[in-house]
Design a protein around this motif. Structure first.
Motif, PDB file in Angstrom:
ATOM      1  N   LEU B 414     -27.356  25.251 -11.916  1.00 58.32           N
ATOM      2  CA  LEU B 414     -27.399  26.976 -13.174  1.00 58.32           C
ATOM      3  C   LEU B 414     -26.491  26.603 -14.080  1.00 58.32           C
ATOM      4  O   LEU B 414     -24.838  26.356 -13.109  1.00 58.32           O
ATOM      5  CB  LEU B 414     -26.386  27.737 -12.528  1.00 58.32           C
ATOM      6  CG  LEU B 414     -26.451  29.374 -12.990  1.00 58.32           C
ATOM      7  CD1 LEU B 414     -27.204  29.237 -13.951  1.00 58.32           C
ATOM      8  CD2 LEU B 414     -25.874  30.297 -11.853  1.00 58.32           C
ATOM      9  N   LYS B 418     -24.790  28.731 -19.364  1.00 58.07           N
ATOM     10  CA  LYS B 418     -25.598  29.130 -19.479  1.00 58.07           C
ATOM     11  C   LYS B 418     -25.743  30.759 -19.128  1.00 58.07           C
ATOM     12  O   LYS B 418     -26.018  31.751 -19.335  1.00 58.07           O
ATOM     13  CB  LYS B 418     -26.693  28.834 -18.443  1.00 58.07           C
ATOM     14  CG  LYS B 418     -28.646  29.687 -18.428  1.00 58.07           C
ATOM     15  CD  LYS B 418     -29.468  29.611 -20.175  1.00 58.07           C
ATOM     16  CE  LYS B 418     -30.578  29.899 -19.629  1.00 58.07           C
ATOM     17  NZ  LYS B 418     -31.223  30.115 -20.560  1.00 58.07           N
ATOM     18  N   VAL B 419     -24.687  31.080 -17.949  1.00 62.23           N
ATOM     19  CA  VAL B 419     -24.512  32.194 -17.155  1.00 62.23           C
ATOM     20  C   VAL B 419     -23.084  33.225 -18.932  1.00 62.23           C
ATOM     21  O   VAL B 419     -24.091  34.350 -18.649  1.00 62.23           O
ATOM     22  CB  VAL B 419     -22.935  32.046 -16.190  1.00 62.23           C
ATOM     23  CG1 VAL B 419     -23.514  33.724 -15.855  1.00 62.23           C
ATOM     24  CG2 VAL B 419     -23.695  31.242 -15.279  1.00 62.23           C
ATOM     25  N   ILE B 432     -17.930  33.764  -9.527  1.00 66.62           N
ATOM     26  CA  ILE B 432     -19.643  33.738  -9.519  1.00 66.62           C
ATOM     27  C   ILE B 432     -19.426  33.305  -8.217  1.00 66.62           C
ATOM     28  O   ILE B 432     -20.815  33.101  -7.373  1.00 66.62           O
ATOM     29  CB  ILE B 432     -19.805  32.480 -10.114  1.00 66.62           C
ATOM     30  CG1 ILE B 432     -19.838  33.589 -12.158  1.00 66.62           C
ATOM     31  CG2 ILE B 432     -21.293  32.532 -10.403  1.00 66.62           C
ATOM     32  CD1 ILE B 432     -20.176  32.470 -13.068  1.00 66.62           C
ATOM     33  N   GLU B 465     -32.230  31.850 -15.249  1.00 63.40           N
ATOM     34  CA  GLU B 465     -32.123  33.322 -14.970  1.00 63.40           C
ATOM     35  C   GLU B 465     -32.126  34.158 -13.707  1.00 63.40           C
ATOM     36  O   GLU B 465     -31.594  35.529 -13.872  1.00 63.40           O
ATOM     37  CB  GLU B 465     -33.356  33.334 -15.662  1.00 63.40           C
ATOM     38  CG  GLU B 465     -33.193  32.790 -17.442  1.00 63.40           C
ATOM     39  CD  GLU B 465     -33.684  31.855 -17.592  1.00 63.40           C
ATOM     40  OE1 GLU B 465     -34.150  31.101 -16.683  1.00 63.40           O
ATOM     41  OE2 GLU B 465     -33.278  31.429 -18.249  1.00 63.40           O
ATOM     42  N   ILE B 468     -28.873  34.236 -12.467  1.00 63.85           N
ATOM     43  CA  ILE B 468     -27.784  34.653 -13.450  1.00 63.85           C
ATOM     44  C   ILE B 468     -28.046  36.143 -13.519  1.00 63.85           C
ATOM     45  O   ILE B 468     -27.086  37.244 -13.888  1.00 63.85           O
ATOM     46  CB  ILE B 468     -28.567  34.476 -15.285  1.00 63.85           C
ATOM     47  CG1 ILE B 468     -27.495  33.703 -14.807  1.00 63.85           C
ATOM     48  CG2 ILE B 468     -27.534  35.205 -16.358  1.00 63.85           C
ATOM     49  CD1 ILE B 468     -28.715  32.293 -16.060  1.00 63.85           C
TER      50      ILE B 468
END
Lengths: 345, 797
Positions: B414, B418-419, B432, B465, B468
């Motif tokens: 991950l 992107k998060v 996180i 995703e 996320i």
């Protein structure tokens, strides 16, 4: 002496003029006070015999009085004419107006226009797609494969086909406006913002809150950096404009195969503003639709490279919005054709 | 799924109230659709009693005379129940007791025998729905104790939780939901069930793995079984029964209840067989065509050969993942039991479930793709519960675990960027990490990315995703601040179709017509009456009712139905709809044409409705800037609707021969069919897709005329059949280029004389000069002569 007499005439004339209501009598008064045989004329004619000093006083005074009487006569004349008109030409203004009766737009048309206007102002294009759709665009393209439990969520109307149907090549009445997503993306490259309003079908029994035919509104925004915060902004902006009051958005986790993350989204109650009332069952929130960040599989199906784009999609029922806006309690009214309903809008 | 809050509380150790937990879950995990108080208050005169004697009633076949011991005395009563045996403990409502239903127990005589109390079934106590027999209590229940106290009927709350389909594999279970609750409260989940079960599993595998079984299908991923001896089938303890009831499952007996309890707790369905009735080995295979099995619900089904089944050496013993067979099921005297925990291909189970129209708690879970690693955990837990609930003499004989391809945890990379990019908010790395760790995921933190190891129970976590989403929901979507869109965007292109539709709607409304919306289908019967059935229609394969059978090819059906509906309330109605019709074509998808349909209904018999509909069409064409069209009254044309009046109908065509639509009065038969009485109806249909194509939006300015126009009127009488269009074109032809306009301003029909009196208004004008009256007079005389000569008109000069 003369001066007194003139004043006396003026006083008498003005009083009589004001007292009269007839235009004929008014003419008589003019002759009486200003006519050739009038006392006033006699006095005028006698001015030339006066001493010059007295002349200077009486002359202008006489003129002034003459003008005064004439003016009064004139204005009284107009007044009388106007009164006559008023009386004789009276009409009943409370009687209804003459007009071509206007028809009425269907409430769904009104609401749809409101929605489209707001989104167009936000830079959105309006896209369309077919109501009868292939199984592919309605399901597979939006990441609902043949065996996916997601197909369970929708009861679908299928079109019968002459030839034996190959699995996956069925024709359906679209169950969601999401079927237009991939159609549009196949022909357009990001960035774009579109809305897709249209008719959708579900094979389910009808009651006050369920219809087999209704309208949905798909919102799709795709770019390289489109995110959840942007979604919140657009949603808040739209609903605030739509309801003409400050609306807050609340997202809850949900699952739709064509988005990840997926949300159920609520708006602050339009009846109580979020304090809690009977309309929102004391929660302060009203459920309006599903949303989420477009699944990469959907982009891939549309022919976009994986992981290049991000976007959000959301869908809700136009009927639901109309029901909220006008406090309509039965969804079946929309397609009933009942003019007692339509004529209210 | 319905959850007992007390049970969730026990597993999650939450200190929050049921309603708080419901709110938390709704915001972070799953919507809680309802929180219902669960509380049973029982009269203290309902007590534990023991059956001492059962005798047949001398005067009634279906009644029995029972002597029960209350601990203080013996009471005789009469009952119709047949499931009782001497020595059993049962709930007894004494004389004077009030049942939850309000019924008061009185001493009474039943067919001559005195009865001084009543034995109670589950539903009569308000603790369940079962009314099949008297509720049988534990053998160690203390005599005379009030049932309320004995059951320690605690208060509870039932939560109806809408578990999302992508989480069914781990959250259709108390353990899964408890884990969510703990994660929401930012605590670490102590997975006691798993730890205990792992210990138990170690014990199990110290026994011989000699239970004979084999898998002959690729659709079974794992088969685990244990065989136990010396089991005694009896009712399970009340606490266990109660948890089942509160989760919507009916208690049956101790072994079945335990398998169900474990399924609720872990999400893994188990099944128990009477081992003495099986001819070993157990075979998991595809069914053979026409094999038969009688299921636990007594239903006999014939297999088509594509289902997965559990069989013994001879025949099917269970429809895999759905329901066990009756013959091999647990009986009251069963002592040797095989408990199986298996893992199947979810689509296969789904297929069989659909095929045989069988949905069970087990199939519902198997269809949603369970983690194969759960089978051993669930079996271990079941064995533990057997011991806990009094199975001290139970002995494990052997076991089996066939698991060809073990599912191992997988890794997802991950990216930290992107998060941030997807959620639109910067979340601390520490936050996180702890969110993910609380979900039993292992997190390694590298400079630009995390490496996350996914627990096999979380099948839904496959992509960045997916992770996320976990971060987003536990971080709290309410903590994300709205931000305007950043992407550069061009001005939106106008949707011409919608724009045109809007213009046309506005014309209709301004012309006094009300907009309605109708369904996209009609019935075959409707189509036949309107003779629309001559055209090939698209048909629905699965209509809910006959009104939805055919996809419409005309808007007229909807309009006529609406007309009928509104007749009771309005003298005249003018309605329109803009909607699609669906025409078959060679392509896969049909052609969808955008149509306007309009209907006017009123009492007038002179054809007023026709002219009103035509007037609307003229307004529409005027707004659409369409001038090339004419009204074709050639009535033997197929294009005109078959349901029209014999003469009041016209096609709207252009000079290219394209048909824009039609106007027609509806014939009597059709009106009668739709129940429209004492009214005449005209309908207009226009093909908007075509009209839009032909519409000229671009206009050029024409200089204003410099010279004055000359106006003249003509009044004339002609025979009834002489058409206005003929007269007008003759006038135009004769008037020449100076004649700018001819308008009909008056029309009167004299039926007796067979004549029509018409009045036309003519405008002459020149671009170059002022016209003299002599000049115009001359033209008028020419026009008069022509009209008299060619049409036999009688002109009033």
């Amino acid at each position: 002496m003369l001066k007194n007499k003139l004043s006396q005439i003026k006083k008498e004339a003005l009083a009589k003029i004001k007292a009269t209501n007839s235009s004929k009598e008014l003419e008589n008064l003019r002759i009486q006070y200003l006519g050739k045989k009038s006392e006033f004329k006699k006095i005028l004619r006698s001015i030339k015999d006066l001493a010059s000093q007295e002349k200077k006083v009486i002359g202008p005074l006489a003129n002034q009085i003459k003008e005064n009487i004439e003016k009064t006569l004139q204005s009284r004349k107009e007044e009388i004419a106007e009164e006559k008109e008023k009386k004789e030409e009276w009409i009943d203004v409370t009687a209804p107006g003459k007009r071509n009766t206007l028809g009425h737009l269907h409430p769904l048309s009104i609401v749809q226009r409101d929605i489209e206007d707001i989104f167009v102002a936000l830079g959105f294009e309006i896209a369309d797609g077919p109501e009868i759709e292939t199984e592919f665009y309605n399901f597979d393209a939006v990441n609902i494969p043949a065996d996916h439990p997601g197909r369970d969520m929708q009861d679908t109307f299928w079109i019968s086909q002459e030839k034996d149907r190959q699995p996956g090549s069925g024709i359906v009445l679209r169950t969601q406006t999401s079927s237009v997503q991939v159609r549009y993306m196949e022909k357009n490259k990001p960035p774009f913002r579109i809305i897709i309003p249209g008719r959708v079908f579900r094979n389910e029994a009808t009651d006050a809150s369920h219809e087999h035919t209704f309208h949905q509104f798909e919102v799709l925004v795709v770019g390289e950096k489109v995110n959840v915060a942007n979604f919140l902004f657009v949603a808040e902006e739209f609903f605030t404009q739509f309801f003409q009051e400050k609306i807050k958005i609340r997202l809850r986790p949900s699952y739709f195969p064509f988005v990840e993350p997926g949300f159920e989204f609520d708006i602050s109650c339009t009846s109580c503003g979020g304090k809690g009332c009977s309309v929102c069952q004391q929660t302060g929130w009203l459920e309006v639709g599903g949303a989420g960040m477009v699944h990469q599989n959907v982009f891939q199906t549309a022919g976009y490279p994986r992981n290049k784009y991000q976007g959000f999609a959301w869908g809700f029922g136009i009927e639901r919005l109309a029901m909220m806006k006008y406090k309509i309690d039965d969804i079946r009214l929309f397609h009933s054709g009942d003019l007692r309903f339509i004529k209210q809008f | 799924m319905q959850f007992s809050f007390n049970w969730l509380q026990k597993l999650s150790q939450t200190k929050r109230s049921a309603s708080q937990v419901a709110k938390d879950l709704t915001l972070r995990s799953f919507e809680v659709e309802g929180v219902e108080k669960w509380e049973v208050k029982l009269d203290k005169k309902i007590i534990v009693s023991q059956i001492k004697e059962i005798k047949k009633h001398p005067n009634a076949d279906k009644l029995q005379i029972v002597k029960v011991d209350t601990g203080k005395k013996e009471i005789t009563l009469v009952t119709g129940a047949s499931n009782i045996k001497i020595g059993q403990k049962v709930p007894l409502a004494l004389e004077g007791a009030k049942l939850p239903s309000g019924l008061k127990i009185k001493a009474t005589r039943l067919r001559g025998i005195e009865s001084k109390g009543m034995l109670c079934a589950e539903d009569e106590l308000g603790v369940g729905n079962d009314h099949s027999g008297i509720l049988i209590l534990d053998s160690n229940a203390p005599l005379g104790k009030s049932i309320q106290e004995y059951f320690s009927l605690e208060k509870d709350n039932l939560l109806e939780i809408d578990i999302l389909p992508n989480r069914a594999h781990d959250c259709l279970s108390y353990r899964g939901v408890a884990r969510e609750i703990v994660a929401i409260e930012k605590r670490n989940f102590k997975d006691k069930i798993k730890k205990e079960a792992e210990k138990e599993w170690k014990k199990i595998i110290s026994y011989p793995n000699t239970l004979p079984a084999k898998i002959l299908t690729k659709d079974c991923f794992r088969y685990t079984g244990i065989k136990i001896k010396n089991f005694k089938v009896e009712p399970s303890p009340f606490w266990l029964q109660n948890y089942l009831r509160k989760s919507g499952i009916q208690p049956i007996n101790n072994i079945v209840d335990i398998t169900n309890y474990v399924m609720l707790e872990t999400g893994q369905p188990l099944h128990a067989f009477d081992a003495s009735l099986l001819k070993m080995p157990i075979i998991i295979r595809q069914a053979k065509k026409d094999e038969k099995i009688k299921l636990l619900d007594n239903q006999k089904i014939k297999l088509i050969g594509e289902e997965i089944i559990i069989a013994d050496k001879e025949k099917p013993i269970a429809l895999a993942g759905i329901m066990g067979g009756k013959e091999s099921g647990i009986k009251s005297d069963t002592q040797e039991i095989i408990i199986e925990g298996a893992s199947f291909n979810s689509s296969k189970i789904r297929f069989s479930s659909r095929l045989h129209n069988l949905t069970t708690e087990a199939s519902y879970r198997f269809e949603r793709d369970l983690d194969p690693n759960l089978t051993s955990l669930a079996l271990s837990r079941a064995l533990q519960l057997i011991k806990i609930t009094g199975g001290n003499e139970v002995e494990l004989e052997n076991w089996i675990d066939i698991y060809p391809q073990k599912i191992k945890p997988w890794k997802i990379i991950l990216s930290k960027q992107k998060v941030k990019d997807l959620l639109g908010v910067e979340i601390k790395e520490k936050t996180i990490k702890s969110i993910l760790e609380r979900l039993d995921l292992k997190v390694k933190n590298f400079s630009t990315q995390f490496e996350i190891t996914i627990a096999t129970e979380r099948k839904d976590l496959q992509t960045p995703e997916d992770l996320i989403e976990e971060i987003g929901r536990f971080y709290g979507y309410e903590n994300i601040q709205p931000q305007p869109l950043q992407e550069y965007i061009k001005l939106p292109r106008r949707n011409e179709k919608r724009f045109f539709e809007k213009i046309i709607k506005d014309v209709c409304v301004a012309s006094g017509w009300d907009e309605i919306r109708g369904y996209s289908f009609y019935s075959q019967a409707n189509a036949q009456v309107l003779k629309l059935d001559k055209k090939d229609h698209l048909k629905l394969l699965n209509p809910d009712n006959q009104e939805q059978a055919w996809m419409r090819q005309s808007l007229s059906v909807t309009l006529l139905k609406a007309a009928r509906l509104n007749l009771s309330y309005f003298k005249e109605i003018k309605i329109f709809e803009i909607g699609k019709i669906y025409l078959k074509q060679k392509d896969v998808l049909p052609q969808e044409e955008e149509m306007l349909g309009a209907l006017v209904s009123s009492e007038n018999k002179q054809g007023e409705q026709f002219y009103k509909a035509k007037g609307l069409a003229e307004n529409i064409f005027s707004r659409a800037r369409l001038s090339d069209y004419y009204w074709n009254d050639n009535i033997n044309d197929e294009k005109i609707p078959f349901f029209s009046h014999p003469s009041r109908k016209a096609l709207i065509q252009n000079n290219k021969g394209e048909i824009l639509g039609w106007v027609a009065e509806v014939n009597r038969k059709v009106l009668q069919y739709f129940g429209i009485k004492n009214q005449r109806v005209a309908i207009l249909e226009i093909n908007l897709s075509l009209l839009r194509k032909l519409s000229q939006e671009k206009r050029m300015y024409m200089p204003l005329a410099k010279f004055p126009p000359v106006n003249r009127d003509i009044s004339l009488r002609v025979s009834r059949q002489t058409k206005v269009a003929e007269i007008e074109s003759l006038i135009y032809e004769t008037g020449g280029e100076l004649l700018q306009e001819v308008d009909l301003f008056d029309m009167y029909i004299n039926e007796e004389e067979g004549e029509r009196a018409l009045g036309f208004h003519l405008i002459f004008q020149s671009k170059e000069r002022t016209l003299s009256s002599q000049e115009v007079e001359k033209l008028m005389q020419n026009i008069f002569k022509k009209l008299e000569k060619e049409l036999g008109a009688n002109i009033r000069k």
